[in-house]
Design an enzyme around this catalytic site. Structure first.
Site, PDB file in Angstrom:
ATOM      1  N   ASP A 164       9.060  -2.152  -2.299  1.00 23.35           N
ATOM      2  CA  ASP A 164       7.828  -2.572  -2.968  1.00 23.35           C
ATOM      3  C   ASP A 164       6.723  -1.580  -2.632  1.00 23.35           C
ATOM      4  O   ASP A 164       5.636  -1.945  -2.186  1.00 23.35           O
ATOM      5  CB  ASP A 164       7.444  -3.987  -2.522  1.00 23.35           C
ATOM      6  CG  ASP A 164       6.401  -4.633  -3.440  1.00 23.35           C
ATOM      7  OD1 ASP A 164       6.334  -4.250  -4.616  1.00 23.35           O
ATOM      8  OD2 ASP A 164       5.671  -5.517  -2.965  1.00 23.35           O
ATOM      9  N   ASP A 217       4.418  -3.861   5.198  1.00 21.04           N
ATOM     10  CA  ASP A 217       5.044  -4.921   4.410  1.00 21.04           C
ATOM     11  C   ASP A 217       6.394  -4.515   3.824  1.00 21.04           C
ATOM     12  O   ASP A 217       6.511  -4.176   2.641  1.00 21.04           O
ATOM     13  CB  ASP A 217       4.115  -5.393   3.290  1.00 21.04           C
ATOM     14  CG  ASP A 217       4.591  -6.702   2.680  1.00 21.04           C
ATOM     15  OD1 ASP A 217       5.591  -7.264   3.166  1.00 21.04           O
ATOM     16  OD2 ASP A 217       3.957  -7.164   1.712  1.00 21.04           O
TER      17      ASP A 217
END
Length: 314
Positions: free
Chosen positions: A201, A218
């Site tokens: 991502d 993340d």
């Protein structure tokens, strides 16, 4: 828990969870922008704040979360700027009050300047180094970036949701099915692809820039897939992709045939986005954050967008 997965996650529980690790919270809490999980910045007495991430129940297995943590640590050990969870008694995945959570150091920063060739080349070099490590071994528990995960499951989530107006069910099913077939045809035409462990991502919000340069945060969507997945969201056009690849190829070869995957990956992400909202609508945070998804006109536009993406692929 299914109706309100974070209903019991109070500020006191967050502070207690951090205290259970032997840290001394000073009472300062800042909720960070996250809907899939819940993430807090927690002030610590006489030390830098930490980031406490509470995982959404039932999304990932413990083994999959630990594998994400291990990958981030492997990158950090190779002196890549990846933020890995802290260890407590040798464990990165922690449990408290019925929740699974992890603590990481706070690493601030700003969004990268994606029009600057030097920054794009820098990012390209770092992503190539990340992929060299990602290619060492496969993920065992985190799955792949594929049509089942990114198209078919989200499509069923939308069709099973009350969000999609009844009068649009047939139109949505036709558009999503058509796009799924177009994505499959594009992937089949390209042929087998090298799979490696990815950030998964890698959009500008997950790359933070400081005076020392960029760092990646993340890794919650880390999974296996083609290298181009970690590049295309940082490139707004051919020029920016060329700059990324100029840096990338200083450290790792790139299969330029993967560039033909970008329209398919973009389409998969769009289908997944609508399915994600539909699947999470029971979480009270989602109707507040995404009120447009309750409007018929948004779904009408989404269906038109799916046909437009299918036109591009076909």
């Amino acid at each position: 828990m299914a109706a309100a997965p974070y209903g019991n996650l109070t500020p006191d529980l967050v502070l207690d969870a951090v205290s259970a690790c032997g840290l001394w919270p000073d009472g300062r809490l800042l909720a960070l922008n996250s809907y899939e999980n819940r993430v807090w910045q927690v002030g610590i007495e006489d030390a830098a704040p930490v980031i406490a991430k509470f995982y959404r129940p039932d999304r990932w297995s413990d083994a999959a979360i630990i594998e994400e943590h291990a990958f981030a640590q492997e990158l950090a050990d190779a002196e890549l700027p990846a933020v890995a969870p802290l260890l407590f008694d040798g464990r990165s995945l922690l449990h408290h009050g019925g929740f699974r959570y992890a603590l990481t150091p706070r690493r601030g920063g700003r969004a990268p300047e994606l029009e600057a060739a030097d920054q794009l080349q820098w990012l390209g070099r770092l992503i190539a180094r990340m992929h060299l490590i990602g290619a060492r071994a496969p993920f065992e528990h985190r799955g792949r970036l594929d049509q089942d995960t990114m198209v078919q499951q989200p499509m069923h989530a939308v069709l099973g949701s009350s969000l999609l107006p009844a009068g649009l069910q047939t139109n949505y099913r036709a558009a999503a099915t058509r796009l799924d077939a177009a994505i499959g045809a594009r992937m089949e035409a390209i042929g087998p692809l090298r799979q490696l462990r990815l950030h998964g991502d890698c959009h500008p919000g997950n790359v933070l820039w400081t005076e020392a340069g960029p760092h990646f945060v993340d890794f919650d969507d880390a999974r296996s897939g083609p290298a181009v997945q970690d590049l295309w969201m940082l490139a707004s056009d051919e020029r920016t992709m060329e700059a990324l690849l100029e840096g990338y190829q200083q450290f790792r070869d790139f299969d330029h045939g993967e560039l033909a995957l970008i329209p398919a990956l973009r389409a998969m992400r769009q289908v997944h986005y609508a399915g994600w909202i539909a699947a999470r609508w029971h979480d009270p945070a989602f109707p507040i954050a995404f009120p447009f998804a309750a409007e018929s006109r948004w779904w009408e536009q989404h269906i038109a967008d799916l046909h437009e993406l299918a036109d591009e692929l076909e």
